[in-house]
Design an enzyme around this catalytic site. Structure first.
Site, PDB file in Angstrom:
ATOM      1  N   HIS A  12     -13.947  20.156   2.210  1.00 32.03           N
ATOM      2  CA  HIS A  12     -14.095  19.291   3.392  1.00 32.03           C
ATOM      3  C   HIS A  12     -15.089  19.873   4.413  1.00 32.03           C
ATOM      4  CE1 HIS A  12     -10.448  21.697   5.034  1.00 32.03           C
ATOM      5  NE2 HIS A  12     -11.564  22.220   5.516  1.00 32.03           N
ATOM      6  N   GLU A 239      -7.588  27.777   2.211  1.00 30.07           N
ATOM      7  CA  GLU A 239      -7.343  26.324   2.244  1.00 30.07           C
ATOM      8  C   GLU A 239      -6.945  25.774   0.877  1.00 30.07           C
ATOM      9  OE1 GLU A 239     -11.026  24.783   3.720  1.00 30.07           O
ATOM     10  OE2 GLU A 239     -10.471  25.088   5.816  1.00 30.07           O
TER      11      GLU A 239
HETATM   12  C1  DHB Z   1     -17.113  25.211   6.599  1.00 29.54           C
HETATM   13  C2  DHB Z   1     -16.057  25.001   5.703  1.00 29.54           C
HETATM   14  C3  DHB Z   1     -14.805  24.611   6.162  1.00 29.54           C
HETATM   15  O1  DHB Z   1     -13.724  24.422   5.358  1.00 29.54           O
HETATM   16  C4  DHB Z   1     -14.577  24.384   7.512  1.00 29.54           C
HETATM   17  O2  DHB Z   1     -13.377  23.925   7.910  1.00 29.54           O
HETATM   18  C5  DHB Z   1     -15.624  24.601   8.422  1.00 29.54           C
HETATM   19  C6  DHB Z   1     -16.883  25.009   7.954  1.00 29.54           C
HETATM   20  C7  DHB Z   1     -18.467  25.595   6.144  1.00 29.54           C
HETATM   21  O3  DHB Z   1     -18.654  26.066   5.007  1.00 29.54           O
HETATM   22  O4  DHB Z   1     -19.421  25.396   6.914  1.00 29.54           O
HETATM   23 FE    FE Z   2     -11.903  24.010   6.533  1.00 31.31          FE
END
Ligand code: DHB
Ligand code: FE
Length: 278
Positions: A12, A239
């Protein structure tokens, strides 16, 4: 009776929202990620789920260090998108499946999961982006039940506890007396770390093993502690707990309808997997 028709697990990364807003789906950087979705949308057109149970982590919009439930469930008439940054327009609100929310929440508490019940809940990119990837017109044909897991304040719920929560959600859905086709979403991951000395850390080998385990050994990742998961998947890679909750909802075997893995999207190994109970 309610029935789980599929499990959709996906990354996400917030930049996906910006790419959608700027129509960059065919851009060489983004194409390998967005190309994962047309087969999934074809499946959605065929199967037509009525309700989404979305397992995800709140990134500080509702819950942060000041108050942080280990597990929370929404039981609201609607969920408003209030994503952060970049001037991206917010999405239309998501209608809640209040009846199913209360039913799952009651069952979970009787099953000894101490859920925080939220009759108001805002939703961030972890909830909204999977929805926008599944239904790009952003006219939601489903009602939703959000299920939040703490990935911010350590210790986190163990991978084993998350899997068991999924099992309990699966039992609750099966016991819901109304006819409904339920799609379970697991939002987040896979490996990434956004800060500190290991910022940019990605572990392809672990991610591919984890994706394989979703089908062939669904409890494989329950051997890992929260700290093990940080080591293996990165601080934000934890996550993947949402994937475990989602996978736990189906007790039997699953088959892969479609799967996609691409490194990197922003700082993340981006993965998408649509699973169907067999
Ligand atoms: C990114 C990935 C994430 O799961 C998130 O919540 C915020 C940033 C990223 O890779 O930029
Ligand atoms: Fe995230």
């Amino acid at each position: 009776m309610a029935k789980i028709v599929g499990i959709l697990n996906t990354s996400h990364v917030p930049a996906i929202g910006k790419a959608i807003h700027q129509n960059l789906q065919q851009d060489p950087y983004w194409k390998p990620f967005f190309d994962g979705f047309p087969p999934i949308r074809a499946w959605l057109d065929r199967v037509k789920p009525d309700i989404v149970v979305s397992c995800f982590n709140d990134h500080g919009l509702n819950f942060f260090l000041d108050k942080q439930p280990t597990f929370a469930i929404g039981a609201a008439p609607e969920y408003r998108s209030e994503d952060e940054g970049w001037g991206i327009p917010t999405m239309p609100s998501f209608p809640g499946a209040e009846d199913l929310s209360w039913h799952i929440r009651d069952r979970l508490i009787r099953d000894e999961f101490d859920m925080v019940t939220c009759q108001e809940m805002l939703v961030d990119h972890a909830f909204t982006l999977p929805m926008a990837l599944l239904w790009p017109e952003q006219k939601w044909p489903v009602r939703s039940v959000p299920v939040c897991v703490n990935t911010v304040l350590f210790p986190l719920p163990s991978a084993r506890r998350c899997y068991k929560l999924g099992e309990a959600i699966g039992r609750a859905i099966a016991a819901f007396p109304e006819d409904a086709k339920v799609l379970v979403i697991g939002s987040g991951g896979l490996s990434h770390q956004l800060e500190g000395e290991r910022a940019g850390f990605i572990n392809k080998e672990f991610d591919l093993k984890f994706m394989d385990s979703m089908v062939n050994d669904p409890q494989w990742a329950t051997q890992f502690s929260d700290v093990d998961l940080v080591e293996q998947a990165g601080n934000e890679g934890v996550e993947l707990l949402s994937w475990l909750i989602a996978r736990g909802t189906v007790a039997g075997a699953v088959k892969v309808v479609h799967s996609n893995f691409h490194i990197p999207i922003s700082n993340t190994a981006a993965a998408t997997m649509l699973l169907e109970p067999v």
